[in-house]
Design a protein around this motif. Structure first.
Motif, PDB file in Angstrom:
ATOM      1  N   ASP A  61      13.385 -16.215   0.448  1.00  0.00           N
ATOM      2  CA  ASP A  61      14.616 -15.591   0.920  1.00  0.00           C
ATOM      3  C   ASP A  61      14.770 -14.180   0.363  1.00  0.00           C
ATOM      4  O   ASP A  61      15.124 -13.250   1.074  1.00  0.00           O
ATOM      5  CB  ASP A  61      15.836 -16.429   0.531  1.00  0.00           C
ATOM      6  CG  ASP A  61      15.922 -17.728   1.315  1.00  0.00           C
ATOM      7  OD1 ASP A  61      15.188 -17.881   2.317  1.00  0.00           O
ATOM      8  OD2 ASP A  61      16.710 -18.595   0.908  1.00  0.00           O
ATOM      9  N   GLN A  64      11.993 -11.776   1.799  1.00  0.00           N
ATOM     10  CA  GLN A  64      12.225 -11.494   3.214  1.00  0.00           C
ATOM     11  C   GLN A  64      13.419 -10.562   3.387  1.00  0.00           C
ATOM     12  O   GLN A  64      13.404  -9.685   4.251  1.00  0.00           O
ATOM     13  CB  GLN A  64      12.417 -12.786   4.005  1.00  0.00           C
ATOM     14  CG  GLN A  64      11.119 -13.489   4.251  1.00  0.00           C
ATOM     15  CD  GLN A  64      11.263 -14.724   5.115  1.00  0.00           C
ATOM     16  OE1 GLN A  64      12.286 -14.965   5.726  1.00  0.00           O
ATOM     17  NE2 GLN A  64      10.210 -15.515   5.159  1.00  0.00           N
ATOM     18  N   TRP A  65      14.451 -10.717   2.566  1.00  0.00           N
ATOM     19  CA  TRP A  65      15.591  -9.801   2.624  1.00  0.00           C
ATOM     20  C   TRP A  65      15.118  -8.372   2.345  1.00  0.00           C
ATOM     21  O   TRP A  65      15.461  -7.440   3.087  1.00  0.00           O
ATOM     22  CB  TRP A  65      16.676 -10.190   1.615  1.00  0.00           C
ATOM     23  CG  TRP A  65      17.795  -9.212   1.633  1.00  0.00           C
ATOM     24  CD1 TRP A  65      18.897  -9.227   2.443  1.00  0.00           C
ATOM     25  CD2 TRP A  65      17.899  -8.012   0.847  1.00  0.00           C
ATOM     26  NE1 TRP A  65      19.674  -8.116   2.213  1.00  0.00           N
ATOM     27  CE2 TRP A  65      19.077  -7.351   1.234  1.00  0.00           C
ATOM     28  CE3 TRP A  65      17.107  -7.436  -0.140  1.00  0.00           C
ATOM     29  CZ2 TRP A  65      19.489  -6.148   0.659  1.00  0.00           C
ATOM     30  CZ3 TRP A  65      17.509  -6.239  -0.711  1.00  0.00           C
ATOM     31  CH2 TRP A  65      18.693  -5.611  -0.315  1.00  0.00           C
ATOM     32  N   LEU A  67      12.076  -7.114   2.595  1.00  0.00           N
ATOM     33  CA  LEU A  67      11.200  -6.656   3.671  1.00  0.00           C
ATOM     34  C   LEU A  67      11.989  -6.301   4.929  1.00  0.00           C
ATOM     35  O   LEU A  67      11.708  -5.303   5.594  1.00  0.00           O
ATOM     36  CB  LEU A  67      10.153  -7.729   3.993  1.00  0.00           C
ATOM     37  CG  LEU A  67       9.068  -7.919   2.937  1.00  0.00           C
ATOM     38  CD1 LEU A  67       8.341  -9.248   3.150  1.00  0.00           C
ATOM     39  CD2 LEU A  67       8.087  -6.754   2.926  1.00  0.00           C
ATOM     40  N   ASN A  68      13.001  -7.088   5.260  1.00  0.00           N
ATOM     41  CA  ASN A  68      13.798  -6.849   6.461  1.00  0.00           C
ATOM     42  C   ASN A  68      14.764  -5.676   6.312  1.00  0.00           C
ATOM     43  O   ASN A  68      15.037  -4.970   7.279  1.00  0.00           O
ATOM     44  CB  ASN A  68      14.603  -8.092   6.839  1.00  0.00           C
ATOM     45  CG  ASN A  68      13.742  -9.199   7.389  1.00  0.00           C
ATOM     46  OD1 ASN A  68      12.661  -8.970   7.890  1.00  0.00           O
ATOM     47  ND2 ASN A  68      14.231 -10.426   7.270  1.00  0.00           N
ATOM     48  N   ASN A  69      15.307  -5.478   5.114  1.00  0.00           N
ATOM     49  CA  ASN A  69      16.381  -4.510   4.930  1.00  0.00           C
ATOM     50  C   ASN A  69      15.977  -3.237   4.198  1.00  0.00           C
ATOM     51  O   ASN A  69      16.689  -2.239   4.302  1.00  0.00           O
ATOM     52  CB  ASN A  69      17.544  -5.168   4.183  1.00  0.00           C
ATOM     53  CG  ASN A  69      18.190  -6.244   5.008  1.00  0.00           C
ATOM     54  OD1 ASN A  69      18.933  -5.960   5.926  1.00  0.00           O
ATOM     55  ND2 ASN A  69      17.859  -7.492   4.718  1.00  0.00           N
ATOM     56  N   PRO A  72      11.958  -1.136   6.289  1.00  0.00           N
ATOM     57  CA  PRO A  72      12.101  -0.256   7.446  1.00  0.00           C
ATOM     58  C   PRO A  72      12.504   1.171   7.062  1.00  0.00           C
ATOM     59  O   PRO A  72      12.172   2.117   7.773  1.00  0.00           O
ATOM     60  CB  PRO A  72      13.199  -0.936   8.278  1.00  0.00           C
ATOM     61  CG  PRO A  72      13.056  -2.385   7.930  1.00  0.00           C
ATOM     62  CD  PRO A  72      12.726  -2.382   6.451  1.00  0.00           C
ATOM     63  N   THR A  77       6.368  -1.685   8.550  1.00  0.00           N
ATOM     64  CA  THR A  77       6.671  -2.948   9.210  1.00  0.00           C
ATOM     65  C   THR A  77       5.980  -4.054   8.416  1.00  0.00           C
ATOM     66  O   THR A  77       5.119  -3.787   7.584  1.00  0.00           O
ATOM     67  CB  THR A  77       6.142  -2.969  10.656  1.00  0.00           C
ATOM     68  OG1 THR A  77       4.728  -2.775  10.637  1.00  0.00           O
ATOM     69  CG2 THR A  77       6.808  -1.891  11.493  1.00  0.00           C
ATOM     70  N   TRP A  78       6.367  -5.283   8.665  1.00  0.00           N
ATOM     71  CA  TRP A  78       5.686  -6.393   8.015  1.00  0.00           C
ATOM     72  C   TRP A  78       5.606  -7.564   8.970  1.00  0.00           C
ATOM     73  O   TRP A  78       6.434  -7.710   9.874  1.00  0.00           O
ATOM     74  CB  TRP A  78       6.393  -6.796   6.717  1.00  0.00           C
ATOM     75  CG  TRP A  78       7.655  -7.578   6.892  1.00  0.00           C
ATOM     76  CD1 TRP A  78       8.903  -7.078   7.166  1.00  0.00           C
ATOM     77  CD2 TRP A  78       7.793  -8.997   6.836  1.00  0.00           C
ATOM     78  NE1 TRP A  78       9.815  -8.097   7.279  1.00  0.00           N
ATOM     79  CE2 TRP A  78       9.158  -9.291   7.075  1.00  0.00           C
ATOM     80  CE3 TRP A  78       6.908 -10.038   6.607  1.00  0.00           C
ATOM     81  CZ2 TRP A  78       9.654 -10.591   7.086  1.00  0.00           C
ATOM     82  CZ3 TRP A  78       7.403 -11.338   6.618  1.00  0.00           C
ATOM     83  CH2 TRP A  78       8.760 -11.599   6.852  1.00  0.00           C
ATOM     84  N   THR A  79       4.579  -8.361   8.785  1.00  0.00           N
ATOM     85  CA  THR A  79       4.406  -9.579   9.552  1.00  0.00           C
ATOM     86  C   THR A  79       3.982 -10.689   8.599  1.00  0.00           C
ATOM     87  O   THR A  79       3.340 -10.441   7.577  1.00  0.00           O
ATOM     88  CB  THR A  79       3.329  -9.435  10.642  1.00  0.00           C
ATOM     89  OG1 THR A  79       2.110  -8.989  10.041  1.00  0.00           O
ATOM     90  CG2 THR A  79       3.748  -8.462  11.714  1.00  0.00           C
ATOM     91  N   TYR A  80       4.352 -11.894   8.956  1.00  0.00           N
ATOM     92  CA  TYR A  80       3.952 -13.066   8.185  1.00  0.00           C
ATOM     93  C   TYR A  80       2.558 -13.488   8.633  1.00  0.00           C
ATOM     94  O   TYR A  80       2.270 -13.559   9.822  1.00  0.00           O
ATOM     95  CB  TYR A  80       4.950 -14.203   8.405  1.00  0.00           C
ATOM     96  CG  TYR A  80       4.483 -15.527   7.868  1.00  0.00           C
ATOM     97  CD1 TYR A  80       4.558 -15.791   6.504  1.00  0.00           C
ATOM     98  CD2 TYR A  80       3.937 -16.488   8.713  1.00  0.00           C
ATOM     99  CE1 TYR A  80       4.097 -17.000   5.996  1.00  0.00           C
ATOM    100  CE2 TYR A  80       3.491 -17.699   8.214  1.00  0.00           C
ATOM    101  CZ  TYR A  80       3.574 -17.946   6.862  1.00  0.00           C
ATOM    102  OH  TYR A  80       3.124 -19.136   6.363  1.00  0.00           O
ATOM    103  N   ARG A 143      17.512 -10.221  -5.061  1.00  0.00           N
ATOM    104  CA  ARG A 143      17.205  -9.103  -4.167  1.00  0.00           C
ATOM    105  C   ARG A 143      16.763  -7.871  -4.962  1.00  0.00           C
ATOM    106  O   ARG A 143      15.873  -7.141  -4.526  1.00  0.00           O
ATOM    107  CB  ARG A 143      18.424  -8.779  -3.304  1.00  0.00           C
ATOM    108  CG  ARG A 143      18.671  -9.833  -2.248  1.00  0.00           C
ATOM    109  CD  ARG A 143      19.913  -9.540  -1.440  1.00  0.00           C
ATOM    110  NE  ARG A 143      20.088 -10.525  -0.378  1.00  0.00           N
ATOM    111  CZ  ARG A 143      21.092 -10.522   0.481  1.00  0.00           C
ATOM    112  NH1 ARG A 143      22.037  -9.585   0.396  1.00  0.00           N
ATOM    113  NH2 ARG A 143      21.170 -11.443   1.404  1.00  0.00           N
TER     114      ARG A 143
END
Length: 195
Positions: A61, A64-65, A67-69, A72, A77-80, A143
């Protein structure tokens, strides 16, 4: 004294950290960037392939937070991915009292390239250590730690806790809810200038 401000470990290990609030009257902020002996290293491209390796829910969690926030903002970019073809493998566990809540390293199995200060590592490993007491129990703290460690995977170095910027790259030793959990504008500018 706290648990760590810079970690010396065998092999190629980046100094790990935990962050602090800006201090009034301190020197101006300065983001530092680039590879150094023992890490951090640069990524080899602007797309992170991330492998979650036997991670606990709160580690997934928090990363991913970030990486997502946060990623960018770098133009990344990121991919699993699930398997061996990864830029960064994220792991957590009871790693023992190694004086760090988290660290990023470039293991012997990784591919290295470039030259200092632009040395890159393909196959970095980011570890979150739950063996220490006070292991980042709040969402805010997690975070902040994820932001910091992921910053090392693109070449951001630790910033001194006395810097005035509100950057998750600052170092300290105590998790708390007043830590920065984002990158500073200067951190972002350093990444854009180097990729």
């Amino acid at each position: 004294m706290g648990r760590f401000t810079g970690l010396g470990r065998a092999g190629l290990v980046s100094g790990i950290a935990i962050l602090v609030l800006p201090m009034l009257g301190s020197s101006p902020a300065h983001a530092t960037f680039g590879s150094v002996a023992g890490g951090p290293w640069l990524a080899n491209n602007k797309s992170h392939r991330v492998d979650y390796f036997d991670t606990l829910t709160k580690t997934g969690d928090m990363t991913q937070w970030a990486l997502n926030n946060q990623f960018p903002r770098f133009g990344f970019t990121w991919t699993y991915v699930d398997g061996s073809d990864f830029d960064v493998r994220i792991m957590d566990g009871e790693f023992g009292d190694v004086a760090a809540y988290g660290w990023t390293d470039c293991p012997a199995s990784a591919t290295l390239g470039g030259s200092h200060p632009n040395r890159w590592c393909y196959g970095q490993v980011l570890r979150i250590n739950y063996a220490l007491s006070g292991s980042w129990d709040t969402t805010w703290e997690r975070r902040a730690l994820a932001c910091h460690e992921l910053g090392h995977t693109v070449g951001l170095r630790n910033e001194d806790a006395s810097d005035t910027s509100s950057s998750c790259m600052k170092t300290n030793t105590t998790p708390n809810n007043s830590l920065a959990n984002t990158y500073s504008a200067e951190d972002v500018n350093q990444v854009f200038a180097n990729y």
